[in-house]
Design an enzyme around this catalytic site. Structure first.
Site, mmCIF file in Angstrom:
data_model
loop_
_atom_site.group_PDB
_atom_site.id
_atom_site.type_symbol
_atom_site.label_atom_id
_atom_site.label_comp_id
_atom_site.label_asym_id
_atom_site.label_seq_id
_atom_site.Cartn_x
_atom_site.Cartn_y
_atom_site.Cartn_z
ATOM 1 N N TYR A 1 0.808 -1.020 -0.025
ATOM 2 C CA TYR A 1 -0.047 -0.019 0.166
ATOM 3 C C TYR A 1 0.899 1.204 -0.163
ATOM 4 C CZ TYR A 1 -3.549 -3.430 1.787
ATOM 5 O OH TYR A 1 -4.395 -4.290 1.830
ATOM 6 N N PRO B 1 -15.552 -3.988 3.662
ATOM 7 C CA PRO B 1 -16.590 -4.720 4.092
ATOM 8 C C PRO B 1 -18.082 -3.684 3.796
ATOM 9 C CG PRO B 1 -15.410 -3.152 5.691
ATOM 10 C CD PRO B 1 -14.586 -3.459 4.654
ATOM 11 N N ALA C 1 -17.954 -2.567 0.170
ATOM 12 C CA ALA C 1 -17.851 -2.883 -1.134
ATOM 13 C C ALA C 1 -18.832 -1.815 -1.955
ATOM 14 C CB ALA C 1 -18.379 -4.205 -1.209
ATOM 15 N N GLY D 1 -20.912 -0.012 -0.499
ATOM 16 C CA GLY D 1 -22.253 0.273 -0.164
ATOM 17 C C GLY D 1 -22.567 1.764 0.470
#
Length: 276
Positions: free
Chosen positions: A53, A197, A199, A201
């Site tokens: 990262y 977690p 995604a 949403g």
């Protein structure tokens, strides 16, 4: 923030932490220090990073120097084709520790299982990291159920438990519930760290049955869709730790607002019955 165990490692972490794969990509410590401190304020003091990262480890290190309150850090070794020796593994770990400014990392993971170096050898290296005092606990990422069992068996030869498997898991992406990974975590007493977690949403448009169910629960609960999605994950199993990304304090605070309440059995059943 409730704490959850990393398997049988003896290390406990908050049920909800912070994914930092976007830290350091044009976002340095000046911008992210407030997010870091807000996470500490909320008890979400688990920060997930990796050597691949770009800039993330250095940014976390800089934040740790600015705010020295206790923080837990997960980082990962990338088993590339050029890294075949124990020396290359330990050099990578030392590099991560140097960028983080830490003497030991709380959890060190093998980032993915695709390597010409076999799982037994990789687990031997992780055991050496624990024995050298460079990692408090060790685990894997993106491993299948079969690969998890092989990893756990090898580590047990050193008297070290497999602490965690970090995989993609959310109400929108339920593969670990279907492919045996969550079942293997239960069988082996291993934590499942859920990356992505949400995604997408946080801002998903209504349309599917799942979207409409989430939106309906969110309205009734006076919560956001993201908070409902995260709460579903935390309710799924006490071994699950969620690490939603956050580069803004308002998103961090929204995320942690998913951990101080619980979906009802009826709400969970409705979400279980809504396909993705």
């Amino acid at each position: 923030m409730p704490l959850r165990p990393l398997g049988r490692s003896g290390v406990h972490v908050p049920a909800l932490g912070v994914g930092t794969n976007r830290w350091g990509r044009g976002r340095g410590a000046d911008q992210l220090a407030p997010v870091f401190s807000a996470a500490l304020d909320a008890g979400a003091n688990l920060f997930d990073t990796a050597e691949v990262y770009l800039g993330s480890e250095k940014t976390i290190g800089a934040c740790l120097r600015r705010d020295p309150r206790p923080a837990l850090v997960v980082t990962k070794f990338a088993p590339s084709p050029t890294r075949l020796s124990a020396r290359s593994f330990h050099k990578a770990l030392e590099g991560s520790l140097a960028r983080l400014g830490m003497d030991a990392v709380d959890l060190y993971l093998i980032h993915f299982p695709f390597s010409v170096v076999g799982i037994p050898s990789l687990m031997d290296r992780l055991a050496e990291a624990v024995q050298a005092g460079k990692a408090r606990a060790v685990g894997v990422s993106n491993f299948s159920a079969r690969q998890m069992r092989a990893a756990a068996e090898r580590l047990e030869r050193h008297g070290i438990p497999l602490a965690a498997n970090e995989v993609q898991f959310s109400v929108f992406h339920r593969d670990p519930n279907r492919n045996g990974v969550l079942a293997a975590c239960r069988e082996l007493d291993v934590a499942l760290i859920a990356y992505r977690p949400l995604a997408g949403g946080r801002n998903r448009p209504d349309g599917s049955a799942l979207d409409m169910t989430l939106a309906g629960i969110a309205r009734a609960r006076q919560r956001s869709v993201a908070q409902v999605a995260l709460n579903w994950l935390l309710c799924k199993d006490e071994r699950i730790v969620a690490i939603p990304g956050a580069t803004r304090t308002e998103h961090l605070r929204e995320n942690v607002g998913a951990a101080d309440w619980t979906l009802s059995d009826d709400e969970l059943s409705a979400l279980e019955g809504s396909s993705t």
